[in-house]
Write a protein that holds these residues in place. Structure first.
Motif, mmCIF file in Angstrom:
data_model
loop_
_atom_site.group_PDB
_atom_site.id
_atom_site.type_symbol
_atom_site.label_atom_id
_atom_site.label_comp_id
_atom_site.label_asym_id
_atom_site.label_seq_id
_atom_site.Cartn_x
_atom_site.Cartn_y
_atom_site.Cartn_z
ATOM 1 N N LYS A 104 0.827 -1.201 0.000
ATOM 2 C CA LYS A 104 0.000 0.000 0.000
ATOM 3 C C LYS A 104 0.864 1.255 0.000
ATOM 4 O O LYS A 104 1.804 1.375 0.771
ATOM 5 C CB LYS A 104 -0.932 0.001 1.213
ATOM 6 C CG LYS A 104 -2.117 -0.919 1.067
ATOM 7 C CD LYS A 104 -3.039 -0.848 2.282
ATOM 8 C CE LYS A 104 -4.236 -1.770 2.104
ATOM 9 N NZ LYS A 104 -5.121 -1.769 3.288
ATOM 10 N N GLY A 105 0.524 2.154 -0.905
ATOM 11 C CA GLY A 105 1.274 3.394 -1.025
ATOM 12 C C GLY A 105 2.493 3.298 -1.924
ATOM 13 O O GLY A 105 3.106 4.319 -2.241
ATOM 14 N N ARG A 106 2.847 2.073 -2.326
ATOM 15 C CA ARG A 106 4.022 1.894 -3.191
ATOM 16 C C ARG A 106 3.643 1.338 -4.566
ATOM 17 O O ARG A 106 4.261 1.702 -5.564
ATOM 18 C CB ARG A 106 5.029 0.957 -2.521
ATOM 19 C CG ARG A 106 5.553 1.444 -1.186
ATOM 20 C CD ARG A 106 6.705 0.575 -0.692
ATOM 21 N NE ARG A 106 6.320 -0.816 -0.482
ATOM 22 C CZ ARG A 106 6.948 -1.861 -1.032
ATOM 23 N NH1 ARG A 106 7.980 -1.679 -1.820
ATOM 24 N NH2 ARG A 106 6.539 -3.097 -0.754
ATOM 25 N N PHE A 107 2.676 0.445 -4.614
ATOM 26 C CA PHE A 107 2.283 -0.209 -5.861
ATOM 27 C C PHE A 107 0.907 0.292 -6.290
ATOM 28 O O PHE A 107 0.046 0.590 -5.454
ATOM 29 C CB PHE A 107 2.198 -1.725 -5.681
ATOM 30 C CG PHE A 107 3.512 -2.420 -5.449
ATOM 31 C CD1 PHE A 107 4.686 -1.719 -5.204
ATOM 32 C CD2 PHE A 107 3.567 -3.808 -5.458
ATOM 33 C CE1 PHE A 107 5.889 -2.379 -4.992
ATOM 34 C CE2 PHE A 107 4.762 -4.479 -5.243
ATOM 35 C CZ PHE A 107 5.911 -3.760 -4.999
ATOM 36 N N THR A 108 0.698 0.334 -7.605
ATOM 37 C CA THR A 108 -0.598 0.714 -8.159
ATOM 38 C C THR A 108 -0.972 -0.252 -9.271
ATOM 39 O O THR A 108 -0.183 -0.479 -10.191
ATOM 40 C CB THR A 108 -0.563 2.141 -8.722
ATOM 41 O OG1 THR A 108 -0.166 3.055 -7.688
ATOM 42 C CG2 THR A 108 -1.935 2.542 -9.243
ATOM 43 N N ILE A 109 -2.177 -0.807 -9.181
ATOM 44 C CA ILE A 109 -2.683 -1.687 -10.227
ATOM 45 C C ILE A 109 -3.637 -0.910 -11.114
ATOM 46 O O ILE A 109 -4.385 -0.043 -10.644
ATOM 47 C CB ILE A 109 -3.377 -2.929 -9.627
ATOM 48 C CG1 ILE A 109 -3.704 -3.954 -10.705
ATOM 49 C CG2 ILE A 109 -4.628 -2.547 -8.839
ATOM 50 C CD1 ILE A 109 -4.173 -5.303 -10.171
ATOM 51 N N SER A 110 -3.606 -1.206 -12.402
ATOM 52 C CA SER A 110 -4.508 -0.544 -13.335
ATOM 53 C C SER A 110 -4.897 -1.546 -14.420
ATOM 54 O O SER A 110 -4.214 -2.542 -14.634
ATOM 55 C CB SER A 110 -3.829 0.675 -13.960
ATOM 56 O OG SER A 110 -2.671 0.295 -14.684
ATOM 57 N N ARG A 111 -5.998 -1.266 -15.079
ATOM 58 C CA ARG A 111 -6.416 -2.102 -16.204
ATOM 59 C C ARG A 111 -6.866 -1.215 -17.348
ATOM 60 O O ARG A 111 -7.427 -0.142 -17.127
ATOM 61 C CB ARG A 111 -7.510 -3.095 -15.794
ATOM 62 C CG ARG A 111 -8.847 -2.489 -15.454
ATOM 63 C CD ARG A 111 -9.790 -3.551 -14.856
ATOM 64 N NE ARG A 111 -10.332 -4.457 -15.847
ATOM 65 C CZ ARG A 111 -10.985 -5.583 -15.551
ATOM 66 N NH1 ARG A 111 -11.140 -5.938 -14.281
ATOM 67 N NH2 ARG A 111 -11.468 -6.353 -16.498
ATOM 68 N N ASN A 142 -6.730 -4.686 -23.453
ATOM 69 C CA ASN A 142 -6.694 -6.025 -22.843
ATOM 70 C C ASN A 142 -5.455 -6.225 -21.982
ATOM 71 O O ASN A 142 -4.784 -7.272 -22.043
ATOM 72 C CB ASN A 142 -6.769 -7.118 -23.915
ATOM 73 C CG ASN A 142 -8.031 -7.030 -24.740
ATOM 74 O OD1 ASN A 142 -9.081 -6.608 -24.248
ATOM 75 N ND2 ASN A 142 -7.948 -7.408 -26.010
ATOM 76 N N THR A 143 -5.152 -5.230 -21.189
ATOM 77 C CA THR A 143 -3.965 -5.303 -20.341
ATOM 78 C C THR A 143 -4.285 -4.903 -18.909
ATOM 79 O O THR A 143 -5.218 -4.134 -18.641
ATOM 80 C CB THR A 143 -2.838 -4.400 -20.854
ATOM 81 O OG1 THR A 143 -3.304 -3.047 -20.890
ATOM 82 C CG2 THR A 143 -2.351 -4.811 -22.228
ATOM 83 N N VAL A 144 -3.506 -5.446 -18.010
ATOM 84 C CA VAL A 144 -3.511 -5.011 -16.626
ATOM 85 C C VAL A 144 -2.054 -4.786 -16.246
ATOM 86 O O VAL A 144 -1.166 -5.508 -16.715
ATOM 87 C CB VAL A 144 -4.179 -6.046 -15.702
ATOM 88 C CG1 VAL A 144 -3.446 -7.369 -15.718
ATOM 89 C CG2 VAL A 144 -4.307 -5.508 -14.291
ATOM 90 N N ALA A 145 -1.794 -3.762 -15.470
ATOM 91 C CA ALA A 145 -0.418 -3.406 -15.162
ATOM 92 C C ALA A 145 -0.238 -3.175 -13.670
ATOM 93 O O ALA A 145 -1.181 -2.811 -12.964
ATOM 94 C CB ALA A 145 0.002 -2.165 -15.933
ATOM 95 N N LEU A 146 0.994 -3.408 -13.235
ATOM 96 C CA LEU A 146 1.357 -3.148 -11.847
ATOM 97 C C LEU A 146 2.533 -2.184 -11.847
ATOM 98 O O LEU A 146 3.624 -2.534 -12.315
ATOM 99 C CB LEU A 146 1.734 -4.444 -11.128
ATOM 100 C CG LEU A 146 2.012 -4.312 -9.630
ATOM 101 C CD1 LEU A 146 0.710 -3.983 -8.883
ATOM 102 C CD2 LEU A 146 2.614 -5.599 -9.084
ATOM 103 N N GLN A 147 2.306 -0.990 -11.364
ATOM 104 C CA GLN A 147 3.373 -0.009 -11.206
ATOM 105 C C GLN A 147 3.939 -0.162 -9.814
ATOM 106 O O GLN A 147 3.207 -0.033 -8.826
ATOM 107 C CB GLN A 147 2.840 1.408 -11.415
ATOM 108 C CG GLN A 147 3.860 2.499 -11.186
ATOM 109 C CD GLN A 147 4.978 2.482 -12.209
ATOM 110 O OE1 GLN A 147 4.727 2.286 -13.394
ATOM 111 N NE2 GLN A 147 6.218 2.679 -11.761
ATOM 112 N N MET A 148 5.236 -0.411 -9.735
ATOM 113 C CA MET A 148 5.875 -0.665 -8.448
ATOM 114 C C MET A 148 6.916 0.422 -8.199
ATOM 115 O O MET A 148 7.868 0.550 -8.974
ATOM 116 C CB MET A 148 6.535 -2.046 -8.439
ATOM 117 C CG MET A 148 5.582 -3.174 -8.814
ATOM 118 S SD MET A 148 6.315 -4.812 -8.614
ATOM 119 C CE MET A 148 7.603 -4.736 -9.850
ATOM 120 N N ASN A 149 6.730 1.173 -7.152
ATOM 121 C CA ASN A 149 7.659 2.249 -6.777
ATOM 122 C C ASN A 149 8.278 1.950 -5.413
ATOM 123 O O ASN A 149 7.756 1.155 -4.644
ATOM 124 C CB ASN A 149 6.928 3.587 -6.726
ATOM 125 C CG ASN A 149 6.344 3.992 -8.055
ATOM 126 O OD1 ASN A 149 6.891 3.687 -9.116
ATOM 127 N ND2 ASN A 149 5.215 4.688 -8.018
#
Length: 115
Positions: free
Chosen positions: A64-71, A76-83
């Motif tokens: 929480k507060g570091r990663f963001t999930i989006s679709r 047809n993609t889902v992504a995970l942004q990891m900071n």
């Protein structure tokens, strides 16, 4: 049925960022829940984040507060942004899709965070 292919893994220093895209073989518009899980070496697979078809998100406390999930249903993609990655985030990350009572998995992508 849907095939999932993850990418974007690699080696990064602590404090760095990575973005993990997951491409689906068909439209994800009707797929209720898509998510990311991870498996640390010698551990069981664990939930990282999920996102529903209504874009409601859920995160494990440790991201929480570091990663963001989006679709992106159009792509047809889902992504995970990891900071702000930490060495303890080192794991194989798996994309998942839940549809009609079945969960589909990708083959995973390895993320290694050096200290």
């Amino acid at each position: 049925q849907v095939q999932l292919v993850e990418s974007g893994g690699g080696l990064v220093q602590a404090g760095g960022s990575l973005r993990l895209p997951c491409a689906a073989s068909r439209s994800i518009f009707s797929i209720n829940i898509m998510g990311w899980y991870r498996q640390l070496q010698g551990k069981q697979r664990e939930l990282v984040a999920t996102i529903t078809s209504r874009y409601s998100t859920n995160y494990a406390d440790f991201v929480k507060g570091r990663f963001t999930i989006s679709r992106d249903n159009a792509k047809n993609t889902v992504a995970l942004q990891m900071n702000n990655l930490k060495p303890e985030d080192t794991a194989v990350y798996y994309c998942s899709a839940g549809s009609r009572g079945t969960t589909y998995w990708g083959k995973g992508t390895l993320v290694t965070v050096s200290s």
